[in-house]
Design an enzyme around this catalytic site. Structure first.
Site, mmCIF file in Angstrom:
data_model
loop_
_atom_site.group_PDB
_atom_site.id
_atom_site.type_symbol
_atom_site.label_atom_id
_atom_site.label_comp_id
_atom_site.label_asym_id
_atom_site.label_seq_id
_atom_site.Cartn_x
_atom_site.Cartn_y
_atom_site.Cartn_z
ATOM 1 N N ASP A 1 -66.730 -25.719 38.521
ATOM 2 C CA ASP A 1 -67.588 -26.332 39.002
ATOM 3 C C ASP A 1 -67.662 -27.912 38.101
ATOM 4 O OD1 ASP A 1 -68.921 -28.469 40.934
ATOM 5 O OD2 ASP A 1 -70.655 -28.350 39.357
ATOM 6 N N SER A 2 -67.710 -29.493 38.095
ATOM 7 C CA SER A 2 -68.107 -30.292 37.442
ATOM 8 C C SER A 2 -68.951 -29.695 36.430
ATOM 9 C CB SER A 2 -68.002 -31.740 37.689
ATOM 10 O OG SER A 2 -69.103 -31.374 38.688
ATOM 11 N N GLU B 1 -78.360 -32.599 37.128
ATOM 12 C CA GLU B 1 -77.588 -32.105 35.953
ATOM 13 C C GLU B 1 -78.332 -32.088 34.824
ATOM 14 O OE1 GLU B 1 -74.879 -30.480 34.842
ATOM 15 O OE2 GLU B 1 -74.014 -30.485 37.163
ATOM 16 N N CYS C 1 -66.202 -26.554 43.668
ATOM 17 C CA CYS C 1 -66.124 -28.457 43.992
ATOM 18 C C CYS C 1 -65.766 -29.257 45.361
ATOM 19 C CB CYS C 1 -66.235 -28.897 42.388
ATOM 20 S SG CYS C 1 -66.306 -30.541 41.669
ATOM 21 N N ASN C 2 -65.766 -29.836 45.417
ATOM 22 C CA ASN C 2 -65.711 -30.367 47.002
ATOM 23 C C ASN C 2 -64.595 -31.361 46.829
ATOM 24 O OD1 ASN C 2 -68.513 -29.947 47.987
ATOM 25 N ND2 ASN C 2 -67.890 -29.685 49.739
ATOM 26 N N CYS D 1 -71.171 -31.557 48.912
ATOM 27 C CA CYS D 1 -70.557 -31.274 47.286
ATOM 28 C C CYS D 1 -72.143 -30.475 47.003
ATOM 29 C CB CYS D 1 -71.915 -33.054 46.938
ATOM 30 S SG CYS D 1 -72.213 -32.874 44.252
ATOM 31 N N THR D 2 -71.176 -29.539 45.907
ATOM 32 C CA THR D 2 -72.411 -27.930 45.389
ATOM 33 C C THR D 2 -73.466 -28.374 44.666
ATOM 34 O OG1 THR D 2 -70.794 -27.827 43.399
ATOM 35 C CG2 THR D 2 -70.045 -26.529 45.775
ATOM 36 N N HIS D 3 -73.259 -29.407 43.923
ATOM 37 C CA HIS D 3 -74.728 -29.851 43.447
ATOM 38 C C HIS D 3 -75.769 -30.556 45.075
ATOM 39 C CE1 HIS D 3 -72.494 -30.710 39.922
ATOM 40 N NE2 HIS D 3 -73.784 -30.631 39.085
HETATM 41 N N1 DGL Z 1 -70.005 -30.978 42.550
HETATM 42 C C1 DGL Z 1 -69.238 -31.101 42.827
HETATM 43 C C2 DGL Z 1 -68.631 -31.420 44.672
HETATM 44 O O1 DGL Z 1 -68.895 -30.807 45.133
HETATM 45 C C3 DGL Z 1 -69.881 -32.761 42.488
HETATM 46 C C4 DGL Z 1 -68.687 -33.666 41.659
HETATM 47 C C5 DGL Z 1 -69.099 -34.424 41.069
HETATM 48 O O2 DGL Z 1 -69.520 -33.878 39.474
HETATM 49 O O3 DGL Z 1 -69.572 -35.299 40.820
HETATM 50 O O4 DGL Z 1 -68.428 -32.282 44.669
#
Ligand code: DGL
Length: 272
Positions: free
Chosen positions: A10-11, A151, A73-74, A183-185
């Site tokens: 993921d990011s 984050e 990560c989407n 979004c996974t966050h």
């Molecule tokens: N977790 C990422 C997602 O699912 C976050 C994207 C981001 O870093 O902006 O999209």
């Protein structure tokens, strides 16, 4: 011996919401989690840049022995999964836009979707919407600033509540009964969301479905998953930046859910 470790990236820390489901479903597997903390957020970045980053992470994970990769990560799924599948000979599981279950279950025929700019631009969202939600009103909102709050370890802050209300209140006025977390966050906000959302709103988090899909893909593979003696999960965490939030959230997930991530190590790895 060739290893069969599950790679997940993921990011940043968002993919932990997927790893948590994976570990609970496949507790005896070994995992390598990569958080691209240095380059987070991905949401505002263009597809070319996200492909460049996803490619570097994938190559690192393959070098470490991963033979299945979950793109948790989407945004990276939207921009890069077609490229990854076309260029590396291993299975990739991506984040599914959870519009389908919401569209099938809505009674008000109105659903809200919160995701990043990059995710909304992707082919997957557009295809899923036209396939399953043609007769439904969908209210889209880019969650600018939300990833950064997670984050920074501020997912339950006053600031987070205010920003979420700003994004979701207009959807409530449109009578939504499902809110899709694209979004996974965002599942880190579920406690805050549960506090202020009316009780008739269902929050849709695709992470459990993605974990199930991963288990299916692994079952179809010829070689067994690396089992780390079959005792407990073994997760190696890597970050391209600081590992501080990663460590704190991993500990919090273990405490809150009782799901043990087993033996774990935290390391830094520079991508370029
Ligand atoms: N977790 C990422 C997602 O699912 C976050 C994207 C981001 O870093 O902006 O999209």
């Amino acid at each position: 011996m060739e290893r069969n470790v599950i790679g997940i990236f993921d990011s940043g820390v968002g993919g932990l919401t997927v790893l948590k489901e994976l570990v609970s479903l496949l507790p005896k597997s070994s995992y390598i989690y990569f958080a691209d903390t240095l380059n987070c957020p991905y949401g505002p970045k263009g597809a070319t840049e996200i492909i460049r980053l996803s490619k570097a992470i994938t190559e690192f994970l393959i070098e470490q022995g991963c033979s299945t990769i979950v793109v948790a990560c989407n945004t990276a799924t939207a921009a890069a999964i077609d490229y990854l599948r076309a260029n590396y000979p291993i299975p990739f599981v991506g984040m599914e836009p959870a519009i389908k279950p919401a569209a099938l279950a809505t009674k008000t025929k109105s659903i809200g979707v919160l995701a990043t700019k990059g995710t909304f631009k992707g082919r997957l969202y557009q295809e899923t919407t036209s396939k399953y939600a043609a007769n439904i009103n969908i209210w889209y909102q880019v969650g600018s600033g939300l990833v950064e709050l997670v984050e920074q370890g501020k997912s339950d802050s006053h600031e987070a509540t205010e920003l979420l209300k700003k994004y979701i209140d207009p959807m409530l006025k449109k009578n939504i009964d499902h809110l899709v977390l694209g979004c996974t966050h965002y599942p880190f906000f579920i406690p805050v969301l549960t506090d202020f959302l009316p009780k008739n709103i269902t929050i849709v988090n695709p992470a459990p479905a993605v974990a199930k899909q991963t288990a299916k893909v692994l079952a179809q593979m010829q070689k067994p998953v690396d089992c780390n003696n079959g005792e407990e999960p073994f997760v190696q965490f890597y970050s391209s930046g600081s590992t501080e939030t990663l460590q704190r959230l991993v500990n919090k997930i273990e405490q809150d859910t009782g799901i043990p991530f087993g033996n774990k190590t935290f390391n830094r790895h520079t991508l370029f």
